[in-house]
Design a protein around this motif. Structure first.
Motif: not given
Length: 319
Positions: A6-19, A27-35, A77-83
């Motif tokens: 369950n913890q693992e699934q929770q983590m999987n919903r967290i993604a890192l955004g990098a501008d 950089c900032q972490l976001f919960n993709l489930e709740t935006s 969930s991954g790292i996303g870059f605004a590039m």
């Protein structure tokens, strides 16, 4: 056992955004489930964009490590870059040339560099999208524009960025929109849009009118209260912008325009003229100057780690 999964699934919903900016990374972490952003995870580090490949990448990685220090990085969930461009977004390769920043990264596969240097598995998502498009996605999901279905988001600063958004998703190459979704290269008056809706135009036109040099739009805006020539400049800018946008607003049936970038901070100075141009043609979209600014690009980049969203971007050739 169930608890750790369950913890693992929770983590999987967290993604890192990098501008990625010319002088910093945020950089900032976001919960993709709740935006929603994860509190206390926003970090900004200065970066010298003229530095060597290793120096730039070291700074980017330092910011990512700082942001994820309380997380198990591979289970995100991954790292996303605004590039910014020029960049091969799908393959993660930098092609910066002639833009006076990040030129030492030319031809470098940023995805592989991040995965290797951070000991991440080869299938760990590291994804990229144009920074103006990330900004538009963030605004469409979380900003004032989230109440509108057809949005044109503009970023006006060193250059002129545009993104067309329909139902919270970027579109290009249909409904009369150029294949790449951008308008900066569209002819306007004696040149192209980029020359009229960027800081360059203000500097050039102010010099032509006064013989004086200024450093930026902010300086002009501050003087606009008592200098007629400054007031006139913003009015002319607003008239040009409105005139240029009319056919695109009509064609796309846009009901909202989002304004971002440094020039948007002076919106009150060009609002009347811009709105008049749009109103004269029965096109009357709501104009929303960005309140989110960098937060929009950060969320838009984190959203790239939502697999459903990302696969749609690839399918519709946005990336």
């Amino acid at each position: 056992m169930g608890h750790s999964i369950n913890q693992e699934q929770q983590m999987n919903r967290i993604a890192l955004g990098a501008d990625i900016g010319g002088s910093h990374i945020t950089c900032q972490l976001f919960n993709l489930e709740t935006s929603k952003p994860v509190v206390h995870t926003r970090h900004r580090i200065a970066v010298n964009s003229r530095a060597s490949k290793n120096e730039i990448l070291d700074q980017w990685i330092a910011a990512i490590r700082l942001t994820t220090k309380n997380q198990n990085l591979p289970s995100l969930s991954g790292i996303g870059f605004a590039m910014p461009g020029p960049f091969d977004y799908q393959n993660g390769i930098a092609w910066f040339e002639g833009v006076r920043k990040f030129e030492k990264l030319y031809g470098v596969n940023i995805r592989e560099e991040i995965q290797n240097r951070m000991n991440l598995p080869a299938d760990f998502p590291v994804r990229f999208l144009n920074d103006a498009a990330c900004f538009a996605i963030g605004e469409a999901w979380l900003g004032e524009a989230s109440n509108y279905h057809r949005i044109i988001a503009l970023t006006m600063g060193t250059g002129f960025g545009t993104t067309f958004i329909k139902n919270k998703f970027p579109v290009a190459g249909k409904e009369g929109i150029p294949e790449d979704g951008f308008l900066y290269h569209i002819p306007f008056k004696n040149s192209i849009a980029d020359d009229y809706f960027s800081t360059r135009w203000f500097l050039k036109t102010y010099f032509e009118k006064t013989g004086k040099k200024i450093h930026g739009v902010k300086e002009l805006a501050e003087k606009a209260h008592n200098e007629a020539v400054d007031v006139e400049l913003f009015r002319e800018f607003g008239q040009n912008l409105g005139e240029f946008l009319v056919p695109w607003v009509k064609q796309f049936d846009a009901n909202c325009l989002v304004l971002g970038g440094n020039i948007s901070k002076s919106f009150p100075l060009f609002k009347t003229e811009m709105e008049a141009q749009l109103r004269n043609t029965n096109v009357n979209p709501t104009i929303c100057p960005s309140e989110m600014e960098e937060n929009a690009a950060l969320f838009g980049s984190a959203k790239l780690c939502d697999n459903t969203f990302y696969s749609k971007l690839i399918k519709t050739k946005i990336i």
